[in-house]
Motif scaffolding. Structure first.
Motif, PDB file in Angstrom:
ATOM      1  N   THR A 133       0.829  -1.200   0.000  1.00  0.00           N
ATOM      2  CA  THR A 133       0.000   0.000   0.000  1.00  0.00           C
ATOM      3  C   THR A 133       0.865   1.252   0.000  1.00  0.00           C
ATOM      4  N   GLU A 134       1.976   1.191   0.772  1.00  0.00           N
ATOM      5  CA  GLU A 134       2.871   2.343   0.766  1.00  0.00           C
ATOM      6  C   GLU A 134       3.445   2.559  -0.627  1.00  0.00           C
ATOM      7  N   ASN A 135       3.755   1.434  -1.278  1.00  0.00           N
ATOM      8  CA  ASN A 135       4.241   1.560  -2.637  1.00  0.00           C
ATOM      9  C   ASN A 135       3.188   2.204  -3.510  1.00  0.00           C
ATOM     10  N   ALA A 136       1.952   1.759  -3.250  1.00  0.00           N
ATOM     11  CA  ALA A 136       0.854   2.284  -4.061  1.00  0.00           C
ATOM     12  C   ALA A 136       0.814   3.788  -3.947  1.00  0.00           C
ATOM     13  N   GLU A 137       0.999   4.284  -2.739  1.00  0.00           N
ATOM     14  CA  GLU A 137       0.960   5.723  -2.517  1.00  0.00           C
ATOM     15  C   GLU A 137       1.980   6.418  -3.407  1.00  0.00           C
ATOM     16  N   ALA A 138       3.155   5.785  -3.480  1.00  0.00           N
ATOM     17  CA  ALA A 138       4.231   6.453  -4.186  1.00  0.00           C
ATOM     18  C   ALA A 138       4.206   6.204  -5.686  1.00  0.00           C
ATOM     19  N   ARG A 139       3.980   4.961  -6.118  1.00  0.00           N
ATOM     20  CA  ARG A 139       4.277   4.637  -7.513  1.00  0.00           C
ATOM     21  C   ARG A 139       3.192   3.872  -8.247  1.00  0.00           C
ATOM     22  N   GLU A 140       2.189   3.433  -7.525  1.00  0.00           N
ATOM     23  CA  GLU A 140       1.211   2.572  -8.185  1.00  0.00           C
ATOM     24  C   GLU A 140       0.067   3.370  -8.800  1.00  0.00           C
ATOM     25  N   ILE A 141      -0.389   2.908  -9.928  1.00  0.00           N
ATOM     26  CA  ILE A 141      -1.536   3.557 -10.560  1.00  0.00           C
ATOM     27  C   ILE A 141      -2.562   2.486 -10.917  1.00  0.00           C
ATOM     28  N   THR A 142      -3.799   2.901 -10.851  1.00  0.00           N
ATOM     29  CA  THR A 142      -4.870   1.969 -11.206  1.00  0.00           C
ATOM     30  C   THR A 142      -5.352   2.296 -12.617  1.00  0.00           C
ATOM     31  N   VAL A 143      -5.292   1.323 -13.490  1.00  0.00           N
ATOM     32  CA  VAL A 143      -5.790   1.539 -14.853  1.00  0.00           C
ATOM     33  C   VAL A 143      -7.246   1.093 -14.880  1.00  0.00           C
ATOM     34  N   SER A 144      -8.099   2.012 -15.310  1.00  0.00           N
ATOM     35  CA  SER A 144      -9.536   1.732 -15.275  1.00  0.00           C
ATOM     36  C   SER A 144     -10.111   1.637 -16.678  1.00  0.00           C
ATOM     37  N   VAL A 145     -11.365   1.211 -16.743  1.00  0.00           N
ATOM     38  CA  VAL A 145     -12.043   1.125 -18.044  1.00  0.00           C
ATOM     39  C   VAL A 145     -12.176   2.538 -18.619  1.00  0.00           C
ATOM     40  N   PRO A 146     -11.681   2.753 -19.824  1.00  0.00           N
ATOM     41  CA  PRO A 146     -11.761   4.087 -20.407  1.00  0.00           C
ATOM     42  C   PRO A 146     -13.189   4.402 -20.872  1.00  0.00           C
ATOM     43  N   ASP A 147     -13.338   5.583 -21.453  1.00  0.00           N
ATOM     44  CA  ASP A 147     -14.621   5.958 -22.043  1.00  0.00           C
ATOM     45  C   ASP A 147     -14.899   4.975 -23.178  1.00  0.00           C
ATOM     46  N   ILE A 148     -15.916   4.130 -22.986  1.00  0.00           N
ATOM     47  CA  ILE A 148     -16.210   3.140 -24.016  1.00  0.00           C
ATOM     48  C   ILE A 148     -17.469   3.513 -24.772  1.00  0.00           C
ATOM     49  N   GLY A 149     -17.918   4.729 -24.527  1.00  0.00           N
ATOM     50  CA  GLY A 149     -19.010   5.276 -25.315  1.00  0.00           C
ATOM     51  C   GLY A 149     -20.361   4.656 -25.024  1.00  0.00           C
ATOM     52  N   THR A 150     -20.466   3.953 -23.903  1.00  0.00           N
ATOM     53  CA  THR A 150     -21.763   3.370 -23.569  1.00  0.00           C
ATOM     54  C   THR A 150     -21.846   3.184 -22.064  1.00  0.00           C
ATOM     55  N   ASP A 151     -23.076   3.262 -21.556  1.00  0.00           N
ATOM     56  CA  ASP A 151     -23.273   3.001 -20.123  1.00  0.00           C
ATOM     57  C   ASP A 151     -23.440   1.510 -19.863  1.00  0.00           C
ATOM     58  N   GLU A 152     -23.638   0.767 -20.934  1.00  0.00           N
ATOM     59  CA  GLU A 152     -23.826  -0.679 -20.805  1.00  0.00           C
ATOM     60  C   GLU A 152     -22.535  -1.331 -20.303  1.00  0.00           C
ATOM     61  N   ALA A 153     -22.697  -2.406 -19.543  1.00  0.00           N
ATOM     62  CA  ALA A 153     -21.509  -3.136 -19.110  1.00  0.00           C
ATOM     63  C   ALA A 153     -20.940  -3.911 -20.298  1.00  0.00           C
ATOM     64  N   VAL A 154     -19.634  -4.018 -20.324  1.00  0.00           N
ATOM     65  CA  VAL A 154     -18.984  -4.833 -21.353  1.00  0.00           C
ATOM     66  C   VAL A 154     -18.197  -5.936 -20.638  1.00  0.00           C
ATOM     67  N   ASP A 155     -17.931  -7.014 -21.336  1.00  0.00           N
ATOM     68  CA  ASP A 155     -17.272  -8.156 -20.702  1.00  0.00           C
ATOM     69  C   ASP A 155     -15.752  -8.080 -20.835  1.00  0.00           C
ATOM     70  N   VAL A 156     -15.090  -8.524 -19.794  1.00  0.00           N
ATOM     71  CA  VAL A 156     -13.635  -8.705 -19.882  1.00  0.00           C
ATOM     72  C   VAL A 156     -13.433 -10.085 -20.488  1.00  0.00           C
TER      73      VAL A 156
END
Ligand code: CAO
Length: 572
Positions: A133-156
């Motif tokens: 978690t400390e590492n997360a504070e310093a260097r970690e980033i969370t990559v999230s679902v980008p704008d996919i142009g729809t409110d509908e859920a999409v499958d991974v």
């Protein structure tokens, strides 16, 4: 020794997720992050990871139980004497570390460092987590679902990386798939994958966390300006790029949904990766040697259940369905060892290719197809189009035959509304659409894509020309958003730039008609007195014969030929 309880983490609001598989039993020694059980909601299957290492004293749930957030799962005896030996879940000190990271990492990190002042917790089962978690504070980033142009859920549908993998900026992290297309989510920067925050098969929406990355961009201290700026600007760089968050806020939900990330199984490259099934069902299918692609799913959204796999095997054994038959009873094409005849190279197909194949087969099997052929005399159209080439260039666009075809189809769809309809699943009703959105098949290096041009009937030729160019480009660069491939009423598939006299396209269900366009050629046409050189454009109109009759198709096709033969008629 301390007894501690692990509970169901935040599972994204899912209520009553069913335990479909227990992965541990009393007496088992477990490691941090080891899968404890598999939960399945109507949206996704998720493996719930251990947040403590130790020995399982008690399993508090059974297969079939329906669990929600906070429900106790197991009691673990940890090797950590410092935590105390309170009852499972009874003592705050015991329970807190046992729960998954239910708070944003920043908060947890702050708490952890305060706690360090107050107590010696070096041996605490959560120490590894605190460190990370400390590492997360310093260097970690969370990559999230980008704008996919729809409110509908999409499958991974694919995890392209696994924890520990080094990735470069732009490398694919996961592949998302909607009804219409698949889309890769690229890494916003170079780094190392710390944790997968989502599982294959999960349904996600814009902003949902996907991957926890440890950035290596900052490590490039020698080039601080370029690296740091790139990293800082990335989140706003483009709407289509994944959101890179410095604060790993939704970590609890993500970890829960992710469970312990597994490397993609070897089977992921087989056709059954397109099948909607949970990990336990996949495991069972693997054990029984069943090809999941051949099993019809009876669960919600055609999810394949354990019973479906068992039923498939029973039928095969009882001889009611030959083992060599597909799920729909059609005899499978026998496997051939091509290497027996010479050298071969086996190459995995792209997801898009496999998705297209599945869609084509579904259409072909469900829709009784008929194709009507005709030639449109586009001599005058071509003269006009060529005369507009310079103006098109000035406008920064290209005027190919496609905008004329779109316009003509929009007219014909308006006048023949059955072609602008879809049949309901029960076959009881026709849904007539009051809009005219037309899909355009685009040939791309990774497979076929069909972006949709909206309200074709209300757009000018120049507007259509611009959209044809723009959407074809986006398709080839894999930049189309799911919304740009949805809502089509009819499709045009033009092979005019490639060649051929004619072909019979497959209807793009739930649409009921598709126009195939082949290469125009100058041919002799008898005008009653002599042969004249005319430019003829071969058209092939495939339609769903459940909805369209031959007469309807004849009228539609004849109108198209008339409109393209005299484009002044498009003015009406
Ligand atoms: N006859 C003769 N020439 C044609 C033609 C036709 N029917 N259609 C297009 N052309 C010409 C164009 O006029 C252009 O030449 P000019 O620049 O001299 O005018 C050239 O061929 C290239 O056109 P294009 O393909 O770049 O543009 P388009 O608007 O005609 O088509 C698109 C766009 C995206 C439909 C096309 O590029 C494409 O991808 N087609 C393949 C679709 C496909 O794969 N269908 C099969 C689906 S089922 O597997």
């Amino acid at each position: 020794m301390a007894k501690q309880q692990i509970t169901v983490p935040d599972i994204g609001g899912a209520e009553g997720a069913e335990v479909i598989e227990l992965l541990v039993a009393p007496g088992d020694e477990i490691e941090l992050e080891q899968g404890l059980l598999v939960l399945e909601s109507d949206k996704a299957s998720m493996e719930i990871p251990a947040t403590l290492a130790g020995k399982i004293l008690q399993v508090l749930v059974n297969v079939g139980d329906e669990l929600s957030e906070g429900h106790p799962i197991v009691v673990v005896e940890t090797a950590d004497g410092a935590v105390g030996d309170g009852d499972a879940g009874g003592d705050k000190e015991d329970v807190a570390p046992a729960e998954p990271t239910a708070k944003p990492a920043k908060e947890s990190a702050a708490e952890a460092s305060t706690a360090e002042d107050e107590q010696t917790d070096a041996a605490d089962g959560s120490s590894a987590e605190t460190q990370s978690t400390e590492n997360a504070e310093a260097r970690e980033i969370t990559v999230s679902v980008p704008d996919i142009g729809t409110d509908e859920a999409v499958d991974v549908i694919e995890l392209s990386v696994k924890p520990g993998d080094e990735v470069a900026e732009g490398d694919s992290l996961v592949v998302l798939e909607s009804d219409k297309a698949s889309m890769e989510v690229p890494s916003p920067q170079a780094g190392k994958v710390v944790r997968m925050l989502v599982k294959e098969g999960a349904a996600v929406r814009e902003g949902d966390p996907l991957v926890l990355l440890e950035s290596t961009v900052e490590a490039a201290a020698d080039e601080p300006a370029a690296g740091a700026e790139a990293a800082a600007e990335k989140p706003q760089a483009s709407k289509t790029e994944p959101t890179a968050q410095r604060e790993p806020a939704p970590q609890a939900r993500a970890e829960a949904a992710a469970g312990k990330a597994e490397p993609a199984p070897a089977a992921a490259t087989s056709d059954d990766s397109l099948v909607y099934a949970g990990p336990a069902v996949r495991k069972l299918a693997r054990e029984l040697g069943v090809d999941l692609a051949k099993v019809a799913g009876s669960g919600p959204r055609e999810r394949v259940l354990k019973e479906d796999v068992q039923g498939f095997v029973q039928r095969a054994l009882s001889g009611k369905a030959p083992a060599a038959a597909t799920g729909s009873g059609i005899p499978a094409v026998p496997e051939v060892d091509f290497s027996a005849f010479g050298d071969v190279e086996t190459v995995p197909r792209t997801k898009l290719d496999k998705l297209t194949a599945a869609n084509m087969q579904r259409s072909w099997l469900n829709v009784p197809h008929v194709t009507q052929f005709d030639d449109a005399d586009i001599t005058e159209l071509e003269t006009f189009r060529k005369s507009m080439k310079a103006e098109a260039e000035q406008r920064g666009t290209r005027l190919t035959p496609m905008p004329f075809l779109l316009k003509a189809c929009a007219h014909a769809l308006r006048d023949n509304p059955k072609f602008n309809a879809s049949v309901t699943a029960d076959g009881e009703n026709l849904v007539y659409k009051q809009y005219v959105h037309i899909g355009m098949a685009v040939d791309t290096p990774v497979g076929l894509m069909v972006p949709v041009i909206r309200d074709v009937d209300r757009k000018s030729l120049w507007e259509l020309a611009d959209e044809v160019v723009e959407l074809a480009e986006k398709a080839r660069e894999r930049k189309l958003k799911p919304a740009e491939m949805q809502g089509g009423c009819f499709t045009i598939s033009s092979l005019g730039n490639i060649g051929g006299n004619g072909f019979s396209p497959i209807v793009n269900t739930p649409e009921v008609g598709i126009l195939g366009v082949s290469r125009a050629a100058v041919k002799p046409v008898w005008d009653g007195e002599a042969f004249q050189p005319r430019t003829l454009l071969p058209l092939s109109l495939s339609y769903d014969h459940r909805v369209i009759n031959g007469g309807d198709a004849g009228r539609f096709c004849t109108q198209l030929v008339t409109l393209l033969g005299d484009i002044r008629r498009l003015l009406f």
